[in-house]
Write a protein that holds these residues in place. Structure first.
Motif, PDB file in Angstrom:
ATOM      1  N   ALA A 112     -42.441  19.919  46.103  1.00  0.00           N
ATOM      2  CA  ALA A 112     -41.192  20.674  45.935  1.00  0.00           C
ATOM      3  C   ALA A 112     -39.953  19.779  45.916  1.00  0.00           C
ATOM      4  CB  ALA A 112     -41.065  21.726  47.037  1.00  0.00           C
TER       5      ALA A 112
ATOM      6  N   GLU B 145     -43.412  30.435  39.390  1.00  0.00           N
ATOM      7  CA  GLU B 145     -43.727  29.438  40.412  1.00  0.00           C
ATOM      8  C   GLU B 145     -45.233  29.195  40.520  1.00  0.00           C
ATOM      9  OE1 GLU B 145     -43.385  26.620  43.282  1.00  0.00           O
ATOM     10  OE2 GLU B 145     -41.760  27.492  42.103  1.00  0.00           O
TER      11      GLU B 145
ATOM     12  N   THR C  43     -37.761  20.715  42.679  1.00  0.00           N
ATOM     13  CA  THR C  43     -36.500  21.449  42.788  1.00  0.00           C
ATOM     14  C   THR C  43     -35.388  20.861  41.928  1.00  0.00           C
ATOM     15  OG1 THR C  43     -37.058  22.287  44.978  1.00  0.00           O
ATOM     16  CG2 THR C  43     -34.731  22.268  44.394  1.00  0.00           C
TER      17      THR C  43
ATOM     18  N   ARG D 190     -41.105  24.703  42.875  1.00  0.00           N
ATOM     19  CA  ARG D 190     -40.063  24.633  43.902  1.00  0.00           C
ATOM     20  C   ARG D 190     -40.664  24.745  45.294  1.00  0.00           C
ATOM     21  NH1 ARG D 190     -34.918  25.203  41.935  1.00  0.00           N
ATOM     22  NH2 ARG D 190     -34.663  25.965  39.801  1.00  0.00           N
ATOM     23  N   THR D 191     -41.928  25.112  45.377  1.00  0.00           N
ATOM     24  CA  THR D 191     -42.648  25.174  46.650  1.00  0.00           C
ATOM     25  C   THR D 191     -43.883  24.291  46.538  1.00  0.00           C
ATOM     26  OG1 THR D 191     -43.981  27.079  45.959  1.00  0.00           O
ATOM     27  CG2 THR D 191     -41.875  27.548  47.024  1.00  0.00           C
TER      28      THR D 191
ATOM     29  N   GLU E  96     -38.550  31.511  35.171  1.00  0.00           N
ATOM     30  CA  GLU E  96     -39.373  30.623  35.978  1.00  0.00           C
ATOM     31  C   GLU E  96     -40.577  31.373  36.545  1.00  0.00           C
ATOM     32  OE1 GLU E  96     -37.103  28.710  39.004  1.00  0.00           O
ATOM     33  OE2 GLU E  96     -35.920  27.529  37.571  1.00  0.00           O
TER      34      GLU E  96
ATOM     35  N   THR F 269     -42.712  26.376  37.314  1.00  0.00           N
ATOM     36  CA  THR F 269     -41.969  25.597  38.290  1.00  0.00           C
ATOM     37  C   THR F 269     -42.805  25.267  39.522  1.00  0.00           C
ATOM     38  OG1 THR F 269     -41.112  27.644  39.238  1.00  0.00           O
ATOM     39  CG2 THR F 269     -39.769  26.578  37.574  1.00  0.00           C
TER      40      THR F 269
ATOM     41  N   ALA G 242     -35.868  28.984  46.462  1.00  0.00           N
ATOM     42  CA  ALA G 242     -36.580  29.495  45.298  1.00  0.00           C
ATOM     43  C   ALA G 242     -36.279  30.971  45.082  1.00  0.00           C
ATOM     44  CB  ALA G 242     -38.092  29.284  45.465  1.00  0.00           C
TER      45      ALA G 242
END
Length: 437
Positions: free
Chosen positions: A44, A79, A48, A39-40, A77, A37, A12
């Protein structure tokens, strides 16, 4: 901290360092698009590839075409880790500059709908979110093309019945769903079908903490002996359901998932054991599509992305590509209609409401076969698109049906009812009085 978590955090960080172009660039020379987003966090593994596909398509347009009509895309993005609170923070940061915002969960969509309506910022929730936002009169600022979750539920029933819903009479269908707004979304429509076609619907919820171990749920399923199990899964829940189905001896071809349960990586873990499993998907991976070739040429091979090459042929990555295509096509439509290259969020709203993605347009975009044709309008913010059943052959998904469409006569009353409830609960709620369709 576990190795997978470290991997996602590092990845990320790398991707955020490659954001297109720098978010602080002047508004007058870019078109800003914000994406929330994940991504974590717990999802995730799904977030992703979806975000990689979105980002790589935007970057490809910048590298290949110089943006859209000469204006670069500033794709940024923020997060959230799939957290509603973090998403609200991301929204507040982006609402003043972004042409459109993508919420990425039904719970986040419901949280942001009143804010976006008041701020006049379009929300784009392709194939997810609160299904009733397909009602453009009551939700002028929200869009969920090419299909809604209720469309998906309708198509799943068509798929398992061979398009003969009368054949479901007397049968028992389990809905194995994530416990929460996402998993509860199809229940009202499926129950309406159950009442109309005289079959039994049995919802079986899976709490987030039970996603990987569903022994209690599958013990119940085994005792109930249903004719079909509809899997409304997400993240680790998919692999957990497949493992328990195998352990229980449940026939894989009677387990059918929604599009978030058609994740190639989940099925690769199951391998041959999941052979015969089917899922509905509104997109089909086309490895040799011209758009994918251009992403490979201008982005992947050029070293401008952290996306693994093997991800390009998968459902989630290509779905992400299509999501960014929707934003790009709305920008183009608005630019042409208003004769402006630097459009506003209100003009972007018009573009999203006037998408026409037909076979000719898909061919021009290099996306033939990746998604079915659809068109949004004032009345339909979902576009009334289509989807296919895909089936796991032991190593990959293969197309297993012709294009399926939803039953509008079954869905329309529920859309009207739930959209009306939302508007009443948030009165005074602004309507699009220009919508006469």
């Amino acid at each position: 901290m576990t190795t997978p978590v470290i991997k996602h955090l590092l990845r990320a960080a790398l991707l955020l360092g490659l954001t297109l172009p720098a978010p602080v660039r002047a508004a007058e020379d870019t078109l800003a698009i914000a994406n929330m987003t994940f991504r974590t966090g717990p999802f995730a593994e799904a977030g992703t590839p979806l975000m990689d596909g979105q980002r790589d398509y935007m970057l490809m347009l910048n590298e290949r075409d110089g943006g859209i009509n000469g204006i670069k895309l500033n794709y940024d993005e923020c997060e959230t880790g799939f957290s509603v609170d973090k998403a609200a923070e991301c929204y507040d940061k982006a609402k003043g500059s972004s042409l459109v915002i993508q919420p990425w969960s039904p719970a986040i969509t419901l949280e942001l709908l009143p804010k976006a309506s008041a701020d006049k910022v379009p929300l784009l929730a392709p194939g997810y979110g609160f299904s009733a936002i397909s009602d453009g009169k009551r939700f002028p600022w929200a869009f969920n093309p090419p299909v809604s979750y209720w469309d998906g539920a309708s198509m799943m029933l068509k798929g398992i019945s061979g398009d003969d819903l009368d054949s479901l009479r007397g049968k028992k269908i389990v809905l194995l769903h994530l416990d929460g707004a996402y998993g509860e979304e199809p229940i009202a429509l499926l129950q309406a079908y159950a009442d109309s076609f005289d079959f039994t619907l049995l919802p079986v919820p899976v709490a987030a903490k039970e996603m990987q171990s569903q022994s209690a749920q599958w013990a119940k399923i085994k005792a109930e002996r249903p004719d079909f199990v509809l899997l409304w899964g997400w993240g680790a829940m998919n692999a957990g359901a497949l493992a328990e189905a195998e352990k229980s001896g449940f026939a894989m071809d009677r387990l059918v998932g929604i599009w978030w349960s058609a994740n190639d990586d989940d099925l690769k873990l199951a391998g041959e054991a999941a052979k015969g499993y089917r899922a509905l998907s509104w997109n089909l991976p086309v490895p040799d599509a011209e758009a994918i070739k251009d992403i490979r040429k201008y982005v992947i091979d050029a070293g401008k992305s952290q996306t693994p090459v093997e991800a390009l042929d998968k459902h989630y990555y290509q779905r992400g590509v299509l999501v960014s295509m929707l934003s790009a096509e709305a920008i183009k439509a608005a630019q042409e209609h208003f004769d402006k290259r630097l459009i506003s969020s209100e003009q972007m709203r018009w573009g999203l409401e006037n998408l026409k993605i037909d076979d000719a347009r898909l061919a021009a975009l290099g996306m033939t076969g990746m998604v079915g044709p659809f068109a949004t309008s004032c009345a339909s913010h979902s576009g009334n698109g289509s989807a296919w059943l895909v089936q796991w052959d032991g190593s990959r998904f293969v197309k297993a049906s012709q294009a399926l469409t939803a039953d509008r006569e079954m869905i329309a009353p529920l859309v009207d009812q739930e959209a009306g409830k939302f508007a009443t609960a948030h009165a005074p709620w602004p309507l699009n009085d220009a919508c006469k369709e």
